[in-house]
Motif scaffolding. Structure first.
Motif, short mmCIF file in Angstrom:
data_model
loop_
_atom_site.label_atom_id
_atom_site.label_comp_id
_atom_site.label_asym_id
_atom_site.label_seq_id
_atom_site.Cartn_x
_atom_site.Cartn_y
_atom_site.Cartn_z
N VAL A 157 0.83 -1.20 0.00
CA VAL A 157 0.00 0.00 0.00
C VAL A 157 0.87 1.25 0.00
O VAL A 157 0.63 2.19 -0.77
CB VAL A 157 -0.95 -0.01 1.21
CG1 VAL A 157 -1.57 1.37 1.43
CG2 VAL A 157 -2.05 -1.05 1.00
N ARG A 158 1.90 1.28 0.85
CA ARG A 158 2.78 2.46 0.91
C ARG A 158 3.47 2.69 -0.44
O ARG A 158 3.59 3.84 -0.90
CB ARG A 158 3.82 2.30 2.02
CG ARG A 158 3.27 2.50 3.42
CD ARG A 158 4.39 2.63 4.44
NE ARG A 158 5.16 1.40 4.55
CZ ARG A 158 4.94 0.45 5.45
NH1 ARG A 158 3.94 0.58 6.33
NH2 ARG A 158 5.69 -0.63 5.50
N ALA A 159 3.93 1.61 -1.07
CA ALA A 159 4.60 1.75 -2.36
C ALA A 159 3.64 2.31 -3.41
O ALA A 159 4.02 3.18 -4.21
CB ALA A 159 5.14 0.40 -2.81
N MET A 160 2.41 1.85 -3.42
CA MET A 160 1.43 2.34 -4.39
C MET A 160 1.09 3.80 -4.16
O MET A 160 0.95 4.58 -5.10
CB MET A 160 0.17 1.47 -4.34
CG MET A 160 0.43 0.05 -4.83
SD MET A 160 -1.03 -1.01 -4.70
CE MET A 160 -2.04 -0.36 -6.03
N LEU A 161 0.97 4.20 -2.90
CA LEU A 161 0.68 5.60 -2.59
C LEU A 161 1.84 6.50 -2.98
O LEU A 161 1.64 7.61 -3.47
CB LEU A 161 0.35 5.76 -1.10
CG LEU A 161 -0.98 5.16 -0.65
CD1 LEU A 161 -1.12 5.24 0.88
CD2 LEU A 161 -2.16 5.87 -1.31
N ARG A 162 3.07 6.02 -2.77
CA ARG A 162 4.25 6.81 -3.18
C ARG A 162 4.27 6.99 -4.69
O ARG A 162 4.54 8.08 -5.18
CB ARG A 162 5.55 6.12 -2.72
CG ARG A 162 5.90 6.33 -1.27
CD ARG A 162 7.36 5.99 -1.02
NE ARG A 162 7.71 4.63 -1.42
CZ ARG A 162 7.60 3.57 -0.63
NH1 ARG A 162 7.13 3.71 0.60
NH2 ARG A 162 7.94 2.37 -1.07
N ARG A 163 4.01 5.91 -5.42
CA ARG A 163 4.03 6.00 -6.88
C ARG A 163 2.96 6.96 -7.38
O ARG A 163 3.18 7.73 -8.31
CB ARG A 163 3.82 4.62 -7.51
CG ARG A 163 5.00 3.69 -7.33
CD ARG A 163 4.95 2.54 -8.32
NE ARG A 163 3.80 1.69 -8.15
CZ ARG A 163 3.78 0.60 -7.38
NH1 ARG A 163 4.85 0.27 -6.69
NH2 ARG A 163 2.71 -0.14 -7.29
N ALA A 164 1.79 6.92 -6.73
CA ALA A 164 0.70 7.81 -7.16
C ALA A 164 1.03 9.27 -6.86
O ALA A 164 0.64 10.17 -7.61
CB ALA A 164 -0.60 7.43 -6.45
N ALA A 165 1.78 9.51 -5.78
CA ALA A 165 2.10 10.88 -5.39
C ALA A 165 3.24 11.45 -6.22
O ALA A 165 3.34 12.67 -6.39
CB ALA A 165 2.48 10.93 -3.91
N THR A 166 4.10 10.57 -6.75
CA THR A 166 5.25 11.04 -7.53
C THR A 166 5.33 10.27 -8.84
O THR A 166 6.20 9.42 -9.01
CB THR A 166 6.56 10.86 -6.74
OG1 THR A 166 6.69 9.47 -6.36
CG2 THR A 166 6.59 11.72 -5.51
N PRO A 167 4.41 10.54 -9.76
CA PRO A 167 4.43 9.80 -11.04
C PRO A 167 5.72 10.04 -11.79
O PRO A 167 6.24 11.14 -11.84
CB PRO A 167 3.23 10.39 -11.79
CG PRO A 167 3.00 11.72 -11.16
CD PRO A 167 3.40 11.58 -9.73
N GLN A 168 6.25 8.96 -12.38
CA GLN A 168 7.53 9.05 -13.07
C GLN A 168 7.40 8.98 -14.58
O GLN A 168 8.39 9.07 -15.29
CB GLN A 168 8.45 7.91 -12.61
CG GLN A 168 8.75 7.95 -11.12
CD GLN A 168 9.86 7.00 -10.78
OE1 GLN A 168 10.93 7.03 -11.38
NE2 GLN A 168 9.65 6.14 -9.81
N ALA A 169 6.18 8.80 -15.09
CA ALA A 169 6.02 8.55 -16.52
C ALA A 169 6.60 9.68 -17.38
O ALA A 169 7.10 9.45 -18.46
CB ALA A 169 4.55 8.36 -16.85
N SER A 170 6.53 10.92 -16.90
CA SER A 170 7.01 12.04 -17.72
C SER A 170 8.40 12.51 -17.32
O SER A 170 8.90 13.48 -17.86
CB SER A 170 6.02 13.21 -17.59
OG SER A 170 5.94 13.65 -16.25
N ALA A 171 9.03 11.82 -16.36
CA ALA A 171 10.35 12.24 -15.91
C ALA A 171 11.38 12.04 -17.02
O ALA A 171 11.32 11.08 -17.78
CB ALA A 171 10.76 11.45 -14.67
#
Length: 239
Positions: free
Chosen positions: A125-139
């Motif tokens: 759950v923590r990993a999924m919330l982190r990914r949602a808060a900091t999307p990397q797709a456009s990095a």
């Protein structure tokens, strides 16, 4: 512990009372605010109620719901603008491999196989919330550990040293790197890297994953970065 009103809201869609209680207690202990629903209809009603108040940051749903197949519910959730990008964690039984794959293809982000422990649940759950808060797709640069992928120049480095990848190897790694830590099914990867007409050519994926592991992993037989989800797909490890 933050005030309950400040805790991230998680909608839990589970009809089995004992599991729903376990999930609620585990999430509360992890600093989250669970909201329960025992059916697909209740889940959709709760989402409508919460939209103007505190929309859920994450959805956890069991595939075996009494009123609607879990895969169908995921498709409905992905069709709603308000939940189009909300992370979805699927709960499945060990014998539900085909359903698990169908759920991921329909838009679920990850899965947990029953039975599971509190630590595994909260870590996922923590990993999924982190990914949602900091999307990397456009990095411009995607990083996982000592592996870095620079999208503008298509350069990949490991511990600062350049890796020489073929165009298909690069596309496969880049697709995984867009969602580190998230499992991608065989069909998703084949469609995105080789095209929709090649989704049944699993040997393509196995061959090129072997090539990537040979170039990236210190021990390809015990990979650190490119992880296999047996019978489902692959994921790029996240820190």
């Amino acid at each position: 512990m933050p005030e309950p009103s400040r805790m991230p809201c998680v909608l839990v869609v589970e009809d089995e009372r004992s599991i729903a209680q376990f999930l609620a207690a585990s999430l509360s202990a992890g600093g989250l605010r669970p909201v329960g629903a025992g059916s697909a209809a209740q889940a959709l009603a709760e989402l409508e109620r919460l939209e103007g108040l505190d929309p859920p940051r994450l959805l956890i749903l069991d595939l075996g719901l009494p009123d609607l197949d879990g895969v169908q519910l995921i498709a409905r959730l992905r069709a709603r603008p308000a939940t189009q990008a909300t992370p979805i964690l699927v709960l499945s039984a060990r014998l539900q491999e085909a359903q698990k794959i169908a759920a991921l293809d329909a838009g679920a982000d990850d899965y947990l196989t029953k039975p599971f422990g509190v630590g595994e649940l909260l870590a996922r759950v923590r990993a999924m919330l982190r990914r949602a808060a900091t999307p990397q797709a456009s990095a411009a640069v995607l990083r996982v550990g000592e592996l870095a992928l620079r999208r503008d120049t298509r350069q990949v480095t490991l511990r600062g040293e350049p890796l020489h990848l073929s165009p298909i190897e690069y596309r496969l790694l880049e697709r995984l790197a867009r969602q580190p830590g998230q499992v991608l099914t065989h069909r998703q990867l084949l469609a995105d890297v080789w095209g929709a007409q090649q989704v049944d050519q699993l040997h393509y994926l196995r061959i090129y994953m072997g090539h990537l592991r040979a170039k990236i992993e210190a021990d390809p037989a015990a990979p650190r970065y490119l992880l296999t989800e047996l019978g489902v797909g692959y994921r790029l490890a996240s820190e």
